[in-house]
Motif scaffolding. Structure first.
Motif, PDB file in Angstrom:
ATOM      1  N   ALA A 101       0.970  -1.737   0.413  1.00 15.23           N
ATOM      2  CA  ALA A 101      -0.040   0.002  -0.076  1.00 15.23           C
ATOM      3  C   ALA A 101       1.056   1.198   0.255  1.00 15.23           C
ATOM      4  O   ALA A 101      -0.238   1.773  -0.694  1.00 15.23           O
ATOM      5  N   ALA A 102       2.159   1.266   1.108  1.00 16.88           N
ATOM      6  CA  ALA A 102       2.710   2.735   0.628  1.00 16.88           C
ATOM      7  C   ALA A 102       3.708   2.740  -0.509  1.00 16.88           C
ATOM      8  O   ALA A 102       3.740   3.709  -1.268  1.00 16.88           O
ATOM      9  N   ALA A 103       3.949   2.009  -1.270  1.00 15.34           N
ATOM     10  CA  ALA A 103       4.561   1.981  -2.220  1.00 15.34           C
ATOM     11  C   ALA A 103       3.714   2.005  -3.536  1.00 15.34           C
ATOM     12  O   ALA A 103       4.778   2.635  -4.144  1.00 15.34           O
ATOM     13  N   LEU A 115       0.779   5.779   9.360  1.00 15.56           N
ATOM     14  CA  LEU A 115       0.591   4.395   9.073  1.00 15.56           C
ATOM     15  C   LEU A 115      -0.602   4.335   8.935  1.00 15.56           C
ATOM     16  O   LEU A 115      -1.347   3.674   7.459  1.00 15.56           O
ATOM     17  N   SER A 116      -1.869   4.897   9.676  1.00 13.47           N
ATOM     18  CA  SER A 116      -3.308   4.961   9.101  1.00 13.47           C
ATOM     19  C   SER A 116      -3.767   5.347   8.087  1.00 13.47           C
ATOM     20  O   SER A 116      -5.147   5.399   7.939  1.00 13.47           O
ATOM     21  N   THR A 117      -3.038   6.181   7.881  1.00 11.30           N
ATOM     22  CA  THR A 117      -3.268   7.556   6.992  1.00 11.30           C
ATOM     23  C   THR A 117      -3.256   6.330   5.706  1.00 11.30           C
ATOM     24  O   THR A 117      -4.221   6.687   4.700  1.00 11.30           O
ATOM     25  N   LEU A 118      -2.925   5.584   4.947  1.00 14.22           N
ATOM     26  CA  LEU A 118      -3.130   4.282   3.656  1.00 14.22           C
ATOM     27  C   LEU A 118      -4.514   3.572   4.151  1.00 14.22           C
ATOM     28  O   LEU A 118      -4.609   3.709   2.910  1.00 14.22           O
ATOM     29  N   ALA A 119      -4.813   3.790   5.133  1.00 15.09           N
ATOM     30  CA  ALA A 119      -6.664   3.384   5.372  1.00 15.09           C
ATOM     31  C   ALA A 119      -7.664   4.472   5.269  1.00 15.09           C
ATOM     32  O   ALA A 119      -8.486   4.164   5.287  1.00 15.09           O
ATOM     33  N   HIS A 125      -5.196   3.007  -2.221  1.00 14.72           N
ATOM     34  CA  HIS A 125      -5.573   1.921  -1.716  1.00 14.72           C
ATOM     35  C   HIS A 125      -5.638   1.754  -0.655  1.00 14.72           C
ATOM     36  O   HIS A 125      -4.767   1.092   0.228  1.00 14.72           O
ATOM     37  N   ALA A 126      -6.344   2.262  -0.404  1.00 12.98           N
ATOM     38  CA  ALA A 126      -6.941   2.003   1.498  1.00 12.98           C
ATOM     39  C   ALA A 126      -7.082   0.791   1.669  1.00 12.98           C
ATOM     40  O   ALA A 126      -6.906   0.041   2.865  1.00 12.98           O
TER      41      ALA A 126
END
Length: 283
Positions: A101-103, A115-119, A125-126
């Protein structure tokens, strides 16, 4: 004549009580050595009945009790060992999904961003990050079954932490411009019900997990496993310090230190359980 008829019955009764005392003493020694075996309806009642009947004498009764309790302890470890595999699978899935998700997120860096912002709602790509958090929560829930073998309060604390992280996964933050640099410069501005729910669940779950790790360390020290106990207490302290230091312009480093230590502790717990279970199966 009546007295002579009563004596054999009295001798049998006293012999049965003596055999029962021998069995209870053996049970106490086995519990002190191996811990309380798993409770359940199928705890080798036939062996207990044979040991208590005394049909083969006190020595056989004591040996039967020890064998019964040893087998019960092995079964208890074996029943808990199956939960170690989902723990390892969940941790591996969590880190794999987070890295993916980070990539895929433009401008996102692990050193700087939460990390929470990825979701978050607005991330590219939440769903991948949400899967990662759910996988971590599942690993924590299965780990509570392993911890429960050492300390029931620790098991309850870890289980509640797992439930809390499921809530974290589905109470998504608002990041309309994407996950990169979302919420930097200080703590998130908590205003809506979703943000309040997310941060409350994150804070409470983190405290419960840290508390469960610390309680496990205390239980290990009380059982004479001093090195493992002190390592668990150190893991709890480092995780707590890392989470407290999370904030500012680059919260990603401190947050990930805490997550790495916590998930590393869960992985070591699972591997140790598998090793001990395998060793017990060969005894």
């Amino acid at each position: 004549c009546r007295r002579t008829l009563r004596k054999p019955a009295q001798r049998r009764s006293s012999r049965g009580r003596a055999h029962w005392r021998n069995w209870t003493q053996s049970a106490s020694r086995m519990r002190a050595r191996h811990g309380t075996p798993e409770r359940g309806r199928n705890r080798l009642r036939v062996d207990v009945a044979v040991a208590a009947s005394g049909s083969s004498g006190p020595r056989v009764a004591s040996a039967g009790a020890q064998a019964a309790l040893s087998l019960s302890v092995v079964r208890g470890r074996g029943a808990a060992a199956w939960a170690a595999v989902p723990v390892l699978t969940g941790i591996a899935s969590f880190w794999s999904a987070i890295l993916v998700a980070a990539a895929l997120e433009p401008g996102y860096t692990h050193r700087r961003d939460y990390l929470s912002t990825l979701a978050a709602d607005g991330a590219g790509h939440a769903e991948v990050a949400m899967f990662a958090i759910v996988a971590a929560a599942a690993a924590i829930l299965f780990a509570s079954l392993l911890v429960r073998q050492l300390s029931r309060p620790a098991g309850v604390s870890v289980a509640l932490a797992g439930v809390g992280f499921v809530v974290v996964a589905f109470t998504r933050l608002e990041c309309p411009n994407g996950a990169a640099a979302c919420g930097l410069g200080g703590r998130f501005e908590v205003s809506g019900a979703t943000e309040i729910g997310h941060w409350t669940a994150t804070t409470v779950s983190s405290i419960l997990l840290i508390g469960g790790i610390a309680l496990t360390g205390i239980a290990l020290i009380r059982r004479g496993r001093r090195v493992a106990g002190l390592a668990s207490l150190a893991a709890a302290a480092v995780t707590a310090a890392a989470f407290l230091a999370t904030g500012g312009e680059a919260p990603g480093v401190s947050q990930r230190i805490g997550i790495v230590v916590a998930t590393g502790w869960l992985a070591v717990l699972a591997v140790a359980t598998l090793v001990r279970s395998r060793a017990s199966s060969f005894d």
